[in-house]
Design an enzyme around this catalytic site. Sequence first.
Site, PDB file in Angstrom:
ATOM      1  CG  ASP A  32      89.406 -12.879  24.136  1.00  0.00           C
ATOM      2  OD1 ASP A  32      90.447 -12.232  24.332  1.00  0.00           O
ATOM      3  OD2 ASP A  32      89.340 -13.841  23.341  1.00  0.00           O
ATOM      4  CG  ASP A  34      93.509 -11.574  19.216  1.00  0.00           C
ATOM      5  OD1 ASP A  34      92.969 -10.448  19.208  1.00  0.00           O
ATOM      6  OD2 ASP A  34      94.708 -11.749  18.969  1.00  0.00           O
ATOM      7  CD  GLU A  41      94.162 -16.108  19.108  1.00  0.00           C
ATOM      8  OE1 GLU A  41      94.926 -15.305  19.696  1.00  0.00           O
ATOM      9  OE2 GLU A  41      93.109 -16.535  19.602  1.00  0.00           O
ATOM     10  CG  ASP A 188      88.851 -17.806  22.484  1.00  0.00           C
ATOM     11  OD1 ASP A 188      89.607 -18.521  21.792  1.00  0.00           O
ATOM     12  OD2 ASP A 188      89.191 -16.686  22.883  1.00  0.00           O
TER      13      ASP A 188
END
Length: 247
Positions: A32, A34, A41, A188
């Site tokens: 992933d 961000d 983010e 996350d």
Amino acid sequence: MLDPAPRSAAAPEPGPAADGAEPARRRLVVTDVDSTFITAEVIELLADHAGTRAQVAEVTERAMRGELDFAGSLRERVATLRGVPVEALTAVREAVVLTPGAADLVSEVHRRGWEFGLVSGGFAEILGPIADALGIGRWRANRLEVADGVLTGRTVGPVVDRADKAATLRRWAAECGLEMVDTVAVGDGANDLDMIDAAGIGIAFAAKPLVRAQAPFSVDGPRLDDVLGVIDAVDAAAGRAPGTVRP
């Protein structure tokens, strides 16, 4: 884009395989972006330019905890960006900071002759330059719609949600000629759970409680390249040599 905490010394070279050990397997590692590969983010950085950061951050947090449908929450958050000048994308790109160890992870994966990819519920306009700078050829993200020099508050094309992330992992594995057992997925938030579940090795990184509870493996951070220790431990338990340089 800087890695804020580069290693002061190179990681030790893996030694030769023990007698009887199977050769190291080739792998595809996908993370992933961000709050995993980068520290922020991106949509919140963009929301700073719209004056909607508090509103967007609250929705993002709920989505990453699995309390909201990701696609719906993305539409809600992106709508707040309507009217933001396209020049804000440059400012956001310059504000992005890599997670400690992110660049080292890419370098080591490539050194081992493995494949690496980034898949993001964020935006191609930010991720593309990051991937290019690090020599990452495989990446996927949402695209923002622009008209008359400003963001319209909409995205273009299918939303990269949790199902799409898992599908992307499977597609890239097939393109690399790898079985799913040879894949690694790192993330996350709840949007990463499908690909973590689909991967041969699924790792929660500095993750939300829901993701930590469901992922087979978890790394607290702060260094992203610590996920290599999980991969090598899995291979060692299976009697395989640790990752080695491509012949």
